[in-house]
Design a protein around this motif. Structure first.
Motif, short mmCIF file in Angstrom:
data_model
loop_
_atom_site.label_atom_id
_atom_site.label_comp_id
_atom_site.label_asym_id
_atom_site.label_seq_id
_atom_site.Cartn_x
_atom_site.Cartn_y
_atom_site.Cartn_z
N ASP A 1 0.75 -1.38 -0.09
CA ASP A 1 -0.04 0.06 0.03
C ASP A 1 0.81 1.12 0.07
N SER A 2 0.59 2.21 -0.77
CA SER A 2 1.15 3.51 -0.89
C SER A 2 2.53 3.48 -1.49
N SER A 3 2.81 2.44 -2.18
CA SER A 3 4.38 2.32 -2.32
C SER A 3 4.68 3.24 -3.60
N GLU A 4 5.89 3.55 -3.80
CA GLU A 4 6.53 4.10 -4.82
C GLU A 4 7.35 3.32 -5.52
N LYS A 5 8.00 2.31 -5.10
CA LYS A 5 9.03 1.49 -5.61
C LYS A 5 8.74 0.21 -4.96
N LEU A 6 8.80 -0.97 -5.59
CA LEU A 6 8.48 -2.29 -5.21
C LEU A 6 9.66 -3.16 -5.91
N SER A 7 9.96 -4.19 -5.07
CA SER A 7 10.89 -5.15 -5.64
C SER A 7 10.88 -6.32 -4.61
N VAL A 8 11.03 -7.51 -5.30
CA VAL A 8 11.00 -8.80 -5.10
C VAL A 8 12.36 -9.61 -4.94
N THR A 9 12.79 -10.12 -3.82
CA THR A 9 13.84 -11.19 -3.82
C THR A 9 13.71 -12.54 -3.76
N LEU A 10 14.02 -13.26 -4.75
CA LEU A 10 13.70 -14.63 -4.90
C LEU A 10 14.61 -15.54 -3.81
N ASN A 11 14.10 -16.69 -3.74
CA ASN A 11 15.02 -17.48 -2.68
C ASN A 11 16.48 -17.85 -3.15
N ASP A 12 16.62 -17.64 -4.25
CA ASP A 12 18.00 -17.80 -4.92
C ASP A 12 18.70 -16.39 -4.67
N ASN A 13 18.19 -15.31 -3.93
CA ASN A 13 18.73 -14.21 -3.84
C ASN A 13 18.72 -13.14 -5.01
N ARG A 14 18.24 -13.61 -6.03
CA ARG A 14 17.93 -12.60 -7.23
C ARG A 14 16.74 -11.57 -6.77
N THR A 15 17.19 -10.23 -6.96
CA THR A 15 16.03 -9.09 -7.03
C THR A 15 15.64 -8.62 -8.12
N LEU A 16 14.18 -8.75 -8.37
CA LEU A 16 13.64 -8.09 -9.63
C LEU A 16 12.61 -6.90 -9.20
N GLU A 17 12.56 -6.04 -10.20
CA GLU A 17 11.55 -5.13 -9.71
C GLU A 17 10.10 -5.39 -10.16
N ALA A 18 9.29 -5.01 -9.29
CA ALA A 18 7.89 -5.44 -9.25
C ALA A 18 6.78 -4.41 -9.69
N THR A 19 5.78 -4.59 -10.42
CA THR A 19 4.47 -3.67 -10.60
C THR A 19 3.39 -4.29 -10.09
N ILE A 20 2.44 -3.19 -9.77
CA ILE A 20 1.29 -3.78 -9.36
C ILE A 20 0.25 -3.66 -10.16
N VAL A 21 -0.31 -4.91 -10.46
CA VAL A 21 -1.38 -5.33 -11.56
C VAL A 21 -2.74 -4.83 -10.96
N GLY A 22 -2.95 -5.10 -9.66
CA GLY A 22 -4.22 -4.71 -8.94
C GLY A 22 -4.42 -4.95 -7.64
N THR A 23 -5.18 -4.38 -7.05
CA THR A 23 -5.51 -4.87 -5.63
C THR A 23 -6.95 -4.78 -5.03
N ASP A 24 -7.03 -5.21 -4.01
CA ASP A 24 -8.49 -5.24 -3.41
C ASP A 24 -8.19 -5.14 -1.90
N PRO A 25 -8.45 -4.02 -1.37
CA PRO A 25 -8.35 -3.38 0.09
C PRO A 25 -9.39 -4.49 0.99
N LYS A 26 -10.46 -4.66 0.37
CA LYS A 26 -11.66 -5.50 1.14
C LYS A 26 -11.11 -6.77 1.67
N THR A 27 -10.36 -7.46 0.89
CA THR A 27 -9.79 -8.87 1.04
C THR A 27 -8.50 -8.80 1.54
#
Length: 469
Positions: free
Chosen positions: A125-151
């Motif tokens: 929520d309210s992110s300016e920049k997102l990244s994910v780190t895989l279990n093998d320590n690689r880091t990739l930039e991520a984009t938001i496809v969609g959200t549902d605050p209700k759930t």
């Protein structure tokens, strides 16, 4: 001197005989009595065989397969947000608003080889920049496809030159209380971490408003585990770890996950429609318990009691009525409101469900078509819906939305003013409205510091204006 020695010898011999007699005949009985005082039967196995049987059952469960299937599919999510910092005297003099970057972390689960990742909405929520780190320590930039605050579900996407490891959805409806599960996440950026526990309960509502339906487990979950995977012993995703209940902020034995059937439906809706499609049954009411049953004069203490049926809904068309008690929908037992809420959250408009209900103690069933929710609750006013042409003609207006129920803090005041269900709201914040979607958009873009103003026409033909904070 000899008499003294003889006396001592006799005393020692007498003491030895007394002690021997005590050891032989009395001590065993007394020891048993002391054990009985200390024993807590409900903490002890009933017998040796039962104890061995329980240990064998636990030892026979193999968590390694589930862990191997899941570890590489769970990622660490980093969320950089921009927050307003405390202004210094210099900032105040120069009229500046200081800002600073803040790092938030959580977990996510890869659900497809092409890089779709499911996580919690509050993680990104309210992110300016997102990244994910895989279990093998690689880091990739991520984009938001969609959200549902209700759930509290969000869908992310990463790009990778190679297929990514992923986990598959299981059926959370078939998960059983007492079933072993694994919670896999990245609570302290230690790469994927596995904890084990059992399902403690289903259809838990933490809000008190019957708007949630969580799976509760006793698998250890800590801050940073949000968005991680809850899997069964087959490695199938049956939940997205979302919350803990704690007085300290740390795990104390209760954790909660969004059921996979709800999360899967949200993700599919986001990918197909861009937003979540909710199908409604069209009933209003609440859970039954001893107190409610006594107050309502019914003999059931479990189920969903129907207070009212909304017009022009599937429940209305199927013939459900006030006073009916819903006991089952399809194959899902309905013991409380969150059971019903949780199952309906897996459905879309135009889906058909079979509702089993009691009417005057007689079980009946009806096939109900779920419809799109065209109602909106406006705080302090009540529930509105799209007006039909006949409603507009009755009030001699061309545009507007219909009030279907007055509720909230101003309900009594509005009733005294002559406002009732059926009246038509023609404008909100000075803008003409013709649908619930129009009202939603106006409220969404409203200045939070300004009141909500409505114009309406009542059954007497009076044009009225009100402002609500």
């Amino acid at each position: 001197m000899k008499k003294i020695a003889t006396l001592v010898l006799v005393s020692v011999l007498g003491g030895a005989i007394t002690l021997g007699t005590y050891k032989t005949f009395l001590e065993e009985e007394q020891t048993i009595a002391q054990q009985e005082e200390k024993v807590q039967p409900f903490f002890q196995p009933v017998n040796y065989t039962a104890s061995n049987s329980n240990l064998g059952a636990i030892e026979g469960i193999n968590f390694t397969n589930a862990a191997e299937k899941t570890l590489d599919a769970v990622v660490h999510v980093k969320n950089i947000t921009i927050t307003t910092a405390q202004p210094s005297m210099r900032d105040l003099m120069l009229g500046r608003v200081p800002q600073r970057k803040q790092l938030g972390t959580g977990s996510g689960v890869i659900i497809s080889p092409d890089g779709y990742i499911i996580t919690n909405n509050h993680v990104i929520d309210s992110s300016e920049k997102l990244s994910v780190t895989l279990n093998d320590n690689r880091t990739l930039e991520a984009t938001i496809v969609g959200t549902d605050p209700k759930t509290d579900i969000a869908l992310l996407k990463v790009e990778s030159d190679e297929a990514l490891p992923y986990t598959t959805f299981g059926d959370s409806d078939t998960a059983k209380i007492g079933e072993w599960v694994l919670a896999v996440g990245n609570p302290f950026n230690l790469t994927s971490t596995v904890t084990a526990g059992i399902i403690s309960a289903k259809s838990r509502d933490l809000s008190g408003e019957s708007s949630q339906s969580f799976i509760q487990t006793d698998a250890a979950v800590n801050p940073g585990n949000s968005g991680g995977a809850l899997v069964n012993i087959n490695g199938e995703l049956i939940g997205i770890n979302t919350a803990i209940t704690s007085q300290t902020g740390s795990y104390i034995g209760y954790s909660f996950a969004v059921p996979s059937n709800i999360a899967k439906k949200v993700v599919q809706d986001i990918m197909e429609f861009g937003n979540v499609q909710n199908g409604i049954l069209g009933v209003r009411g609440g859970s039954l318990n001893s107190s409610a049953a006594e107050k309502l004069g019914v003999g059931e203490t479990e189920g969903f009691y129907v207070d009212d049926v909304d017009e022009d809904t599937g429940a209305d068309a199927a013939g459900l009525k006030s006073g009916d008690i819903i006991k089952k929908v399809d194959n899902i037992e309905i013991r409380k409101f969150s059971d019903l809420r949780g199952y309906l959250d897996t459905k879309r408009p135009n889906d058909k469900v079979t509702v089993y209900y009691l009417r005057n103690g007689v079980q009946q069933q009806a096939e109900v078509t779920l419809l799109k929710n065209n109602t909106l609750t406006i705080p302090n006013i009540g529930i509105i819906k799209d007006a039909k042409p006949k409603d507009l003609r009755k009030y001699k207006v061309k545009k507007g939305v219909k009030i279907t129920a007055i509720s909230g803090g101003y309900a009594q005041y509005l009733s005294q003013e002559g406002i009732q269900a059926g009246d038509i709201i023609t404008k909100v914040n000075g803008v003409e409205v013709n649908s619930v979607e129009d009202v939603k958009e106006i409220i969404k873009n409203k200045d939070p510091y300004h009141p909500l103003a409505i114009e309406l026409i009542n059954s007497n033909g009076q044009n009225l204006k009100y402002a609500f904070r």
